[in-house]
Design a protein around this motif. Structure first.
Motif, mmCIF file in Angstrom:
data_model
loop_
_atom_site.group_PDB
_atom_site.id
_atom_site.type_symbol
_atom_site.label_atom_id
_atom_site.label_comp_id
_atom_site.label_asym_id
_atom_site.label_seq_id
_atom_site.Cartn_x
_atom_site.Cartn_y
_atom_site.Cartn_z
ATOM 1 N N ILE A 85 -6.291 10.910 2.324
ATOM 2 C CA ILE A 85 -7.393 10.208 1.651
ATOM 3 C C ILE A 85 -6.852 9.143 0.708
ATOM 4 C CG2 ILE A 85 -9.260 10.492 -0.036
ATOM 5 C CD1 ILE A 85 -9.729 13.283 1.237
ATOM 6 N N ARG A 86 -5.807 9.465 -0.029
ATOM 7 C CA ARG A 86 -5.241 8.501 -0.975
ATOM 8 C C ARG A 86 -4.664 7.291 -0.256
ATOM 9 N NH1 ARG A 86 -2.728 13.292 -4.691
ATOM 10 N NH2 ARG A 86 -4.493 13.476 -6.128
ATOM 11 N N PHE A 87 -4.026 7.519 0.883
ATOM 12 C CA PHE A 87 -3.498 6.370 1.617
ATOM 13 C C PHE A 87 -4.637 5.534 2.201
ATOM 14 C CE2 PHE A 87 -1.220 4.520 5.418
ATOM 15 C CZ PHE A 87 -0.579 3.547 4.674
ATOM 16 N N CYS A 109 0.857 -1.193 0.000
ATOM 17 C CA CYS A 109 0.000 0.000 0.000
ATOM 18 C C CYS A 109 0.890 1.239 0.000
ATOM 19 C CB CYS A 109 -0.886 0.020 1.241
ATOM 20 S SG CYS A 109 -2.175 -1.242 1.278
ATOM 21 N N GLY A 110 0.291 2.376 -0.354
ATOM 22 C CA GLY A 110 1.082 3.597 -0.282
ATOM 23 C C GLY A 110 0.502 4.758 -1.037
ATOM 24 N N THR A 111 1.203 5.877 -0.957
ATOM 25 C CA THR A 111 0.869 7.097 -1.682
ATOM 26 C C THR A 111 2.098 8.008 -1.652
ATOM 27 O OG1 THR A 111 -0.756 8.872 -1.917
ATOM 28 C CG2 THR A 111 -0.038 8.379 0.320
ATOM 29 N N ARG A 112 2.017 9.147 -2.339
ATOM 30 C CA ARG A 112 3.140 10.069 -2.376
ATOM 31 C C ARG A 112 3.439 10.679 -1.016
ATOM 32 N NH1 ARG A 112 2.226 15.617 -5.506
ATOM 33 N NH2 ARG A 112 0.647 15.637 -3.880
ATOM 34 N N GLY A 113 2.403 11.091 -0.284
ATOM 35 C CA GLY A 113 2.621 11.874 0.926
ATOM 36 C C GLY A 113 2.939 13.314 0.569
ATOM 37 N N ALA A 173 -2.015 27.054 3.656
ATOM 38 C CA ALA A 173 -3.307 26.476 3.264
ATOM 39 C C ALA A 173 -3.131 25.443 2.160
ATOM 40 C CB ALA A 173 -4.244 27.593 2.807
ATOM 41 N N THR A 174 -2.212 25.741 1.229
ATOM 42 C CA THR A 174 -1.965 24.785 0.139
ATOM 43 C C THR A 174 -1.384 23.489 0.667
ATOM 44 O OG1 THR A 174 -1.612 26.573 -1.451
ATOM 45 C CG2 THR A 174 -0.707 24.416 -2.006
ATOM 46 N N ASP A 175 -0.399 23.582 1.557
ATOM 47 C CA ASP A 175 0.198 22.386 2.146
ATOM 48 C C ASP A 175 -0.844 21.545 2.872
ATOM 49 O OD1 ASP A 175 2.871 22.644 1.329
ATOM 50 O OD2 ASP A 175 3.267 24.086 2.910
ATOM 51 N N LYS A 176 -1.679 22.218 3.657
ATOM 52 C CA LYS A 176 -2.690 21.486 4.422
ATOM 53 C C LYS A 176 -3.675 20.782 3.496
ATOM 54 C CE LYS A 176 -2.438 24.350 8.570
ATOM 55 N NZ LYS A 176 -3.120 25.322 9.443
ATOM 56 N N LYS A 177 -4.025 21.429 2.398
ATOM 57 C CA LYS A 177 -4.931 20.818 1.433
ATOM 58 C C LYS A 177 -4.307 19.572 0.817
ATOM 59 C CE LYS A 177 -7.586 21.916 -2.750
ATOM 60 N NZ LYS A 177 -7.917 22.990 -3.734
ATOM 61 N N ILE A 178 -3.030 19.678 0.441
ATOM 62 C CA ILE A 178 -2.334 18.530 -0.155
ATOM 63 C C ILE A 178 -2.193 17.404 0.859
ATOM 64 C CG2 ILE A 178 -0.161 17.740 -1.162
ATOM 65 C CD1 ILE A 178 0.156 20.575 -2.322
ATOM 66 N N LEU A 179 -1.861 17.739 2.097
ATOM 67 C CA LEU A 179 -1.736 16.727 3.135
ATOM 68 C C LEU A 179 -3.046 15.972 3.339
ATOM 69 C CD1 LEU A 179 0.413 18.723 5.721
ATOM 70 C CD2 LEU A 179 1.098 16.609 4.589
#
Length: 234
Positions: A145-147, A120-124, A134-140
């Motif tokens: 969700i992807r993980f 399993c995994g994702t970029r992170g 705000a952009t960082d928090k949105k990406i996080l």
């Protein structure tokens, strides 16, 4: 049949973005080819958690994929922050079919069963330098969700009762200064005890955390950190 890991290949066979300008990266693609061929067999699987190719689209990355295709074993790729070629499953799979690339698969919102393990995994995302905008928090949030999607796919479609889940990220979920709490919680809730990540090079490699964090074993598998040799996981 074994599982190996190595991230951050940073291949650039079709574009002018060589890594040789950095200390320790001289002839890195030759080192990767030699070490991989001497270490990995055709029946093995190699997980590559991110920063595979500098190509900005699939066409520019074709020669890099061909390079990987011609190396022994099966390969599973996770997106890194420099994988600008990354696209939908359908577009990537169609491209691979069109160019006779048969040994590479991409993990994105899903999971794979390999031997007695589940991958399993994702970029992170970066917690090493900043996660306050705000952009960082949105990406996080999106990466959480992807993980979750990856783990839930495994739970619904694969044999999680008898197989260990291994987690792979491009960005580290833990550094010496900070921990990505939401991602750690998912790991703990699903009893995922081993986690592998890349991304850290040069000076920022000093931020790496390797060893146990809240009973989760973490390991940096960036290519230069491994002297360009895939590391055996099982």
């Amino acid at each position: 049949m074994s599982i190996f890991a190595i991230s951050d290949l940073h291949l650039s066979l079709s574009v002018d973005h060589r890594m040789d300008i950095f200390d320790g990266w001289a002839d890195y693609d030759k080192k990767i080819k030699k070490n991989w061929s001497e270490t990995v067999s055709e029946n093995d699987t190699v997980i590559i958690p991110g920063d595979v190719s500098w190509g900005i689209n699939l066409d520019e990355s074709k020669e890099d994929f061909k390079f990987i295709e011609n190396l022994p074993g099966k390969k599973i790729i996770i997106k890194g922050n420099h994988d600008y070629w990354f696209s939908t499953h359908r577009r990537i799979n169609n491209f691979f079919d069109e160019h006779d690339i048969k040994t590479i698969k991409v993990l994105n919102n899903d999971a794979f069963e390999v031997e007695d393990k589940i991958i399993c995994g994702t970029r992170g995302w970066s917690i090493a330098l900043s996660d306050d905008t705000a952009t960082d928090k949105k990406i996080l949030r999106r990466e959480v969700i992807r993980f979750k999607n990856s783990v839930e796919f495994a739970q619904k479609n694969l044999d999680v009762q008898s197989k260990e889940i291994l987690a792979f990220f491009h960005f580290p979920p833990v550094t010496i200064h900070r921990a990505f709490g939401e991602m750690i919680n998912i790991l703990k809730e699903n009893e995922i005890k081993r986690c592998f990540y890349g991304h850290l090079h040069g000076d920022i490699r000093d931020l790496k955390f390797e060893g146990k964090y809240e009973d989760i074993e973490l390991k940096l598998v960036a290519a230069d950190h491994l002297n360009f040799k895939p590391i055996k996981i099982i």
